[in-house]
Scaffold this motif. Structure first.
Motif, PDB file in Angstrom:
ATOM      1  N   UNK A   1       9.433  10.398  -3.922  1.00  0.00           N
ATOM      2  CA  UNK A   1      10.308   9.105  -4.254  1.00  0.00           C
ATOM      3  C   UNK A   1      10.791   9.552  -5.638  1.00  0.00           C
ATOM      4  N   UNK A   2      10.927  10.559  -5.072  1.00  0.00           N
ATOM      5  CA  UNK A   2      11.839  11.241  -6.959  1.00  0.00           C
ATOM      6  C   UNK A   2      10.757  11.241  -8.461  1.00  0.00           C
ATOM      7  N   UNK A   3       9.846  10.989  -8.402  1.00  0.00           N
ATOM      8  CA  UNK A   3       9.934  11.404 -10.065  1.00  0.00           C
ATOM      9  C   UNK A   3      10.148  12.242 -10.700  1.00  0.00           C
ATOM     10  N   UNK A   4       9.447  13.289 -10.078  1.00  0.00           N
ATOM     11  CA  UNK A   4       9.700  14.611 -11.033  1.00  0.00           C
ATOM     12  C   UNK A   4      11.323  14.866 -11.659  1.00  0.00           C
ATOM     13  N   UNK A   5      12.019  14.605 -10.668  1.00  0.00           N
ATOM     14  CA  UNK A   5      13.756  14.265 -10.596  1.00  0.00           C
ATOM     15  C   UNK A   5      14.308  13.604 -11.586  1.00  0.00           C
ATOM     16  N   UNK A   6      13.381  12.225 -11.480  1.00  0.00           N
ATOM     17  CA  UNK A   6      13.854  11.677 -12.652  1.00  0.00           C
ATOM     18  C   UNK A   6      13.342  11.566 -14.013  1.00  0.00           C
TER      19      UNK A   6
ATOM     20  N   UNK B   1       9.263   3.424  -6.262  1.00  0.00           N
ATOM     21  CA  UNK B   1       9.458   3.697  -4.857  1.00  0.00           C
ATOM     22  C   UNK B   1      10.618   4.349  -4.713  1.00  0.00           C
ATOM     23  N   UNK B   2      11.537   4.490  -3.198  1.00  0.00           N
ATOM     24  CA  UNK B   2      13.018   5.108  -3.348  1.00  0.00           C
ATOM     25  C   UNK B   2      13.473   4.538  -2.323  1.00  0.00           C
ATOM     26  N   UNK B   3      14.599   4.226  -1.922  1.00  0.00           N
ATOM     27  CA  UNK B   3      15.531   3.386  -0.788  1.00  0.00           C
ATOM     28  C   UNK B   3      14.791   4.116   0.773  1.00  0.00           C
ATOM     29  N   UNK B   4      14.248   4.810   0.851  1.00  0.00           N
ATOM     30  CA  UNK B   4      15.188   5.778   1.986  1.00  0.00           C
ATOM     31  C   UNK B   4      12.834   4.888   2.275  1.00  0.00           C
ATOM     32  N   UNK B   5      12.244   4.928   1.687  1.00  0.00           N
ATOM     33  CA  UNK B   5      10.879   3.981   2.226  1.00  0.00           C
ATOM     34  C   UNK B   5      11.522   3.207   2.424  1.00  0.00           C
ATOM     35  N   UNK B   6      10.145   1.177   3.021  1.00  0.00           N
ATOM     36  CA  UNK B   6      10.328   0.590   3.570  1.00  0.00           C
ATOM     37  C   UNK B   6       9.790  -0.339   2.329  1.00  0.00           C
ATOM     38  N   UNK B   7      10.650  -1.807   2.272  1.00  0.00           N
ATOM     39  CA  UNK B   7      10.661  -2.337   1.651  1.00  0.00           C
ATOM     40  C   UNK B   7       9.241  -3.311   2.079  1.00  0.00           C
ATOM     41  N   UNK B   8       8.035  -2.768   2.384  1.00  0.00           N
ATOM     42  CA  UNK B   8       7.440  -3.709   2.558  1.00  0.00           C
ATOM     43  C   UNK B   8       6.250  -2.759   2.335  1.00  0.00           C
ATOM     44  N   UNK B   9       6.458  -1.525   0.759  1.00  0.00           N
ATOM     45  CA  UNK B   9       5.953  -1.012   0.279  1.00  0.00           C
ATOM     46  C   UNK B   9       4.689  -1.565  -0.279  1.00  0.00           C
TER      47      UNK B   9
ATOM     48  N   UNK C   1       0.733  -2.369 -12.050  1.00  0.00           N
ATOM     49  CA  UNK C   1       1.397  -2.084 -12.958  1.00  0.00           C
ATOM     50  C   UNK C   1       2.640  -2.860 -13.766  1.00  0.00           C
ATOM     51  N   UNK C   2       3.568  -2.057 -14.030  1.00  0.00           N
ATOM     52  CA  UNK C   2       3.985  -2.819 -15.236  1.00  0.00           C
ATOM     53  C   UNK C   2       5.736  -2.836 -14.467  1.00  0.00           C
ATOM     54  N   UNK C   3       6.313  -1.960 -14.518  1.00  0.00           N
ATOM     55  CA  UNK C   3       7.467  -1.646 -14.175  1.00  0.00           C
ATOM     56  C   UNK C   3       7.996  -0.726 -12.007  1.00  0.00           C
ATOM     57  N   UNK C   4       8.579  -1.291 -12.217  1.00  0.00           N
ATOM     58  CA  UNK C   4       8.777  -0.744 -10.375  1.00  0.00           C
ATOM     59  C   UNK C   4       9.981   0.303 -10.769  1.00  0.00           C
ATOM     60  N   UNK C   5      10.613   0.698 -10.405  1.00  0.00           N
ATOM     61  CA  UNK C   5      11.458   1.937 -10.728  1.00  0.00           C
ATOM     62  C   UNK C   5      11.738   1.917  -8.690  1.00  0.00           C
TER      63      UNK C   5
ATOM     64  N   UNK D   1       4.461 -10.345 -13.310  1.00  0.00           N
ATOM     65  CA  UNK D   1       5.662 -10.311 -14.579  1.00  0.00           C
ATOM     66  C   UNK D   1       5.909  -8.615 -14.309  1.00  0.00           C
ATOM     67  N   UNK D   2       6.179  -8.451 -12.787  1.00  0.00           N
ATOM     68  CA  UNK D   2       6.882  -7.152 -12.546  1.00  0.00           C
ATOM     69  C   UNK D   2       7.452  -6.876 -12.688  1.00  0.00           C
ATOM     70  N   UNK D   3       8.051  -5.875 -13.812  1.00  0.00           N
ATOM     71  CA  UNK D   3       9.354  -5.482 -14.125  1.00  0.00           C
ATOM     72  C   UNK D   3      10.302  -4.558 -13.571  1.00  0.00           C
ATOM     73  N   UNK D   4      11.680  -4.838 -12.345  1.00  0.00           N
ATOM     74  CA  UNK D   4      12.602  -3.985 -12.218  1.00  0.00           C
ATOM     75  C   UNK D   4      13.366  -2.942 -12.642  1.00  0.00           C
ATOM     76  N   UNK D   5      13.694  -2.080 -12.178  1.00  0.00           N
ATOM     77  CA  UNK D   5      14.582  -1.343 -12.285  1.00  0.00           C
ATOM     78  C   UNK D   5      15.797  -0.586 -11.038  1.00  0.00           C
ATOM     79  N   UNK D   6      16.185  -0.722 -10.986  1.00  0.00           N
ATOM     80  CA  UNK D   6      17.304   0.017 -10.190  1.00  0.00           C
ATOM     81  C   UNK D   6      17.813   0.976 -10.362  1.00  0.00           C
TER      82      UNK D   6
END
Lengths: 113, 275
Positions: free
Chosen positions: B102-107, B200-208, B219-223, B250-255
């Motif tokens: 999903x890109x954790x290490x790159x982030x 999560x990354x946009x190459x995964x399904x939105x139903x994740x 979780x507290x934040x969803x990237x 209460x989950x926060x989001x950052x795209x």
């Protein structure tokens, strides 16, 4: 497969309790696994069966009690059995519902000698 | 080896399957000396469908110890000790969880390069095998320690306690704990982190979020990463957020896109706001 780690936790917990109670052996252990606990009961049971060898639980009778998931609909307040976390209310089809049972994952009791 | 039950040899039966019969014999012994009054073929372990099931046992001189102890209590206790250690040093600890890729290490690489001048960063890397991620992180400029879980699928509080001591994390720094790429198992194991960040990354399904509810609930934040790929995939950002919020209001989001840098400022702002 976190069920293996969890099975090890159970064995360690049983060992500590046996020592605390100066028990020579554990005859029986009862473990409650809720359907909404995030633990796959069958995998957990298999893991425990494999890991008890040479442990305090090797000869113990292991009872795994499954607790059904329970939910209460946020919209119509119906209490119903929740087979899975995302279940919709059977009466009004609303979602989400509050989980009111089935998240347990605990050692209920031991029989020691 | 018995292919049906998986036991190692004929002297060592470990699985008793009540659903089938073996066509060979195993030597094994059980030393159960209490009496059950329910009728089924006796087996080492057995499962009941309801907590209301009652046993009638003749316990004789035996002692029944009523416990009702959460099996994760040992991990939770250690996680509390970790939490206290982090707080005492004013270390902002974040547990990053996601599926693999999903890109954790790159982030983290980009984050380290962007903010290391202002705040010290330390990283605990969890993977089943290899030192690859810790090497990438160190090249970005932050001290890192790699935990290889071997066949394990998650980090636990004890592993983090050990790694935290070895890494010699400085006061007032940020500690990123990059968990094993897995949306299932790490959800149950508190590491003592201040907040949990699911990527999560946009190459995964939105139903994740619906498929892996435990992780999104805890979780507290969803990237949502790889936003630069949105024009090429069918990923519905709003739907993902709606699904995730239904589990965790209460989950926060950052795209964002770690690759292009789009949205990364929001992530740095979020980090700056955590106390």
């Amino acid at each position: 497969m976190h069920e293996f780690s969890l099975a090890i936790e159970v064995i360690n917990l049983a060992q500590r309790e046996a020592e605390k109670n100066m028990a020579g052996s554990i005859q029986e252990i009862t473990i409650e696994v809720g359907d909404l606990s995030g633990v796959e009961a069958d995998a957990f049971e298999s893991a425990l069966e494999l890991l008890v060898k040479d442990s305090i639980l090797e000869n113990a009778d292991i009872n795994i009690v499954r607790t059904p998931g329970k939910g209460k609909c946020n919209a119509c307040n119906l209490e119903f059995e929740m087979k899975y976390r995302m279940a919709t209310c059977p009466q009004c089809q609303c979602f989400p519902s509050e989980i009111s049972g089935g998240e347990e994952f605990r050692v209920v009791s031991l029989v020691v000698e | 080896m018995c292919e049906t039950c998986g036991c190692g040899d004929t002297n060592e039966l470990k699985i008793h399957d009540r659903q089938h019969s073996h066509d060979h014999e195993h030597d094994h012994e059980h030393s159960h000396d209490h009496n059950h009054d329910h009728n089924h073929d006796h087996s080492h372990t057995h499962t009941h469908d309801s907590v209301l099931f009652t046993h009638t046992h003749d316990h004789g001189a035996k002692k029944v110890i009523s416990l009702n102890v959460d099996i994760l209590s040992d991990n939770n206790r250690l996680a509390q000790i970790n939490r206290k250690s982090f707080e005492e040093r004013n270390v902002l600890s974040l547990n990053l969880v996601s599926s693999p890729g999903s890109g954790k290490t790159t982030i983290l690489e980009k984050t380290i390069k962007a903010i290391i001048a202002n705040r010290k960063i330390f990283v605990i890397e969890g993977d089943q095998q290899t030192l690859l991620d810790a090497d990438r992180i160190e090249k970005s400029g932050a001290p890192a320690i790699q935990i290889n879980t071997g066949s394990g699928c998650h980090l636990d509080a004890r592993m983090v306690e050990t790694a935290f001591k070895k890494l010699d994390v400085e006061p007032n720094s940020i500690l990123f704990i990059e968990n094993v790429g897995n949306l299932v198992c790490p959800a149950l194991f508190d590491l003592g982190e201040f907040k949990r960040v699911v990527v999560i990354s946009v190459t995964e399904g939105e139903d994740k979020p619906l498929k892996y509810p435990y992780m999104f609930k805890s979780s507290h934040l969803c990237i949502i990463n790889k936003s630069d790929l949105l024009p090429y995939v069918d990923f519905d950002v709003d739907k993902t957020m709606e699904y995730a919020r239904s589990l965790n209001p209460n989950l926060e989001f950052i795209l964002l896109s770690a690759r292009t840098g789009e949205g990364m400022e929001m992530w740095y702002e979020w980090l700056g706001k955590q106390k």
